[in-house]
Design a protein around this motif. Structure first.
Motif, PDB file in Angstrom:
ATOM      1  N   ARG A  12       0.946  -1.906  -0.904  1.00 64.58           N
ATOM      2  CA  ARG A  12       1.595  -0.803  -0.187  1.00 64.58           C
ATOM      3  C   ARG A  12       2.338   0.101  -1.169  1.00 64.58           C
ATOM      4  O   ARG A  12       2.231   1.328  -1.101  1.00 64.58           O
ATOM      5  CB  ARG A  12       2.564  -1.392   0.843  1.00 64.58           C
ATOM      6  CG  ARG A  12       3.566  -0.420   1.423  1.00 64.58           C
ATOM      7  CD  ARG A  12       4.643  -1.142   2.222  1.00 64.58           C
ATOM      8  NE  ARG A  12       5.576  -1.897   1.427  1.00 64.58           N
ATOM      9  CZ  ARG A  12       6.726  -1.411   0.939  1.00 64.58           C
ATOM     10  NH1 ARG A  12       7.074  -0.182   1.176  1.00 64.58           N
ATOM     11  NH2 ARG A  12       7.522  -2.173   0.219  1.00 64.58           N
ATOM     12  N   GLN A  13       3.052  -0.492  -2.108  1.00 67.17           N
ATOM     13  CA  GLN A  13       3.813   0.299  -3.078  1.00 67.17           C
ATOM     14  C   GLN A  13       2.907   1.116  -3.991  1.00 67.17           C
ATOM     15  O   GLN A  13       3.233   2.239  -4.361  1.00 67.17           O
ATOM     16  CB  GLN A  13       4.717  -0.608  -3.908  1.00 67.17           C
ATOM     17  CG  GLN A  13       5.868  -1.163  -3.096  1.00 67.17           C
ATOM     18  CD  GLN A  13       6.694  -2.163  -3.872  1.00 67.17           C
ATOM     19  OE1 GLN A  13       6.184  -2.869  -4.745  1.00 67.17           O
ATOM     20  NE2 GLN A  13       7.973  -2.235  -3.543  1.00 67.17           N
ATOM     21  N   GLU A  14       1.765   0.577  -4.353  1.00 67.69           N
ATOM     22  CA  GLU A  14       0.821   1.299  -5.205  1.00 67.69           C
ATOM     23  C   GLU A  14       0.117   2.417  -4.439  1.00 67.69           C
ATOM     24  O   GLU A  14       0.004   3.537  -4.919  1.00 67.69           O
ATOM     25  CB  GLU A  14      -0.223   0.347  -5.768  1.00 67.69           C
ATOM     26  CG  GLU A  14       0.314  -0.633  -6.764  1.00 67.69           C
ATOM     27  CD  GLU A  14      -0.723  -1.679  -7.156  1.00 67.69           C
ATOM     28  OE1 GLU A  14      -1.934  -1.411  -7.006  1.00 67.69           O
ATOM     29  OE2 GLU A  14      -0.324  -2.759  -7.609  1.00 67.69           O
ATOM     30  N   VAL A  15      -0.364   2.099  -3.241  1.00 68.75           N
ATOM     31  CA  VAL A  15      -1.163   3.047  -2.470  1.00 68.75           C
ATOM     32  C   VAL A  15      -0.328   4.232  -1.994  1.00 68.75           C
ATOM     33  O   VAL A  15      -0.780   5.376  -2.036  1.00 68.75           O
ATOM     34  CB  VAL A  15      -1.826   2.343  -1.265  1.00 68.75           C
ATOM     35  CG1 VAL A  15      -2.470   3.339  -0.322  1.00 68.75           C
ATOM     36  CG2 VAL A  15      -2.855   1.338  -1.750  1.00 68.75           C
ATOM     37  N   PHE A  16       0.890   3.959  -1.541  1.00 69.63           N
ATOM     38  CA  PHE A  16       1.724   5.013  -0.963  1.00 69.63           C
ATOM     39  C   PHE A  16       2.841   5.468  -1.904  1.00 69.63           C
ATOM     40  O   PHE A  16       3.864   5.983  -1.440  1.00 69.63           O
ATOM     41  CB  PHE A  16       2.321   4.539   0.368  1.00 69.63           C
ATOM     42  CG  PHE A  16       1.283   4.193   1.388  1.00 69.63           C
ATOM     43  CD1 PHE A  16       0.390   5.144   1.855  1.00 69.63           C
ATOM     44  CD2 PHE A  16       1.184   2.906   1.892  1.00 69.63           C
ATOM     45  CE1 PHE A  16      -0.574   4.820   2.805  1.00 69.63           C
ATOM     46  CE2 PHE A  16       0.233   2.563   2.844  1.00 69.63           C
ATOM     47  CZ  PHE A  16      -0.650   3.534   3.294  1.00 69.63           C
ATOM     48  N   LYS A  17       2.645   5.306  -3.208  1.00 77.97           N
ATOM     49  CA  LYS A  17       3.660   5.692  -4.184  1.00 77.97           C
ATOM     50  C   LYS A  17       4.087   7.143  -3.953  1.00 77.97           C
ATOM     51  O   LYS A  17       3.256   8.018  -3.738  1.00 77.97           O
ATOM     52  CB  LYS A  17       3.111   5.513  -5.602  1.00 77.97           C
ATOM     53  CG  LYS A  17       4.141   5.764  -6.674  1.00 77.97           C
ATOM     54  CD  LYS A  17       3.726   5.294  -8.051  1.00 77.97           C
ATOM     55  CE  LYS A  17       2.373   5.730  -8.485  1.00 77.97           C
ATOM     56  NZ  LYS A  17       2.112   5.405  -9.895  1.00 77.97           N
ATOM     57  N   ASN A  18       5.385   7.390  -3.958  1.00 79.11           N
ATOM     58  CA  ASN A  18       6.000   8.716  -3.786  1.00 79.11           C
ATOM     59  C   ASN A  18       5.870   9.274  -2.371  1.00 79.11           C
ATOM     60  O   ASN A  18       6.119  10.454  -2.152  1.00 79.11           O
ATOM     61  CB  ASN A  18       5.441   9.732  -4.789  1.00 79.11           C
ATOM     62  CG  ASN A  18       5.691   9.322  -6.227  1.00 79.11           C
ATOM     63  OD1 ASN A  18       6.736   8.748  -6.529  1.00 79.11           O
ATOM     64  ND2 ASN A  18       4.744   9.588  -7.098  1.00 79.11           N
ATOM     65  N   ASP A  19       5.465   8.474  -1.405  1.00 75.17           N
ATOM     66  CA  ASP A  19       5.394   8.902  -0.008  1.00 75.17           C
ATOM     67  C   ASP A  19       6.334   8.000   0.795  1.00 75.17           C
ATOM     68  O   ASP A  19       5.934   6.977   1.329  1.00 75.17           O
ATOM     69  CB  ASP A  19       3.964   8.796   0.511  1.00 75.17           C
ATOM     70  CG  ASP A  19       3.791   9.344   1.919  1.00 75.17           C
ATOM     71  OD1 ASP A  19       4.812   9.590   2.592  1.00 75.17           O
ATOM     72  OD2 ASP A  19       2.636   9.518   2.347  1.00 75.17           O
TER      73      ASP A  19
END
Length: 75
Positions: A12-19
């Motif tokens: 989740r942290q990688e895929v949605f980074k900065n969102d």
């Protein structure tokens, strides 16, 4: 179970980074699903839930694309 829980959060942290909105929504959904099933005792049902969680992690990692508008007609 804990290993898969942590893996989902890392993905989740990688895929949605900065969102921040997507990060928070995904965090809440992951936690909610694991919390709702924490008292499950049937080995068959637990294995089914783990398979679903594993499939979700693969889909997040391989199929989700985050796009950013760079111009009025460019993403």
């Amino acid at each position: 179970v804990l290993k898969l829980f942590k893996l989902l959060h890392r993905t989740r942290q990688e895929v949605f980074k900065n969102d921040t909105k997507a990060l928070e929504a995904a965090r809440q959904k992951i936690n909610e699903e694991f919390r709702n099933n924490r008292d499950e005792t049937s080995e068959e049902k637990i294995n089914e839930l783990l398979k679903i969680a594993s499939d979700v992690e693969v889909i997040l990692r391989t199929s989700v694309i985050q796009a950013v508008h760079t111009d009025s007609d460019k993403i």
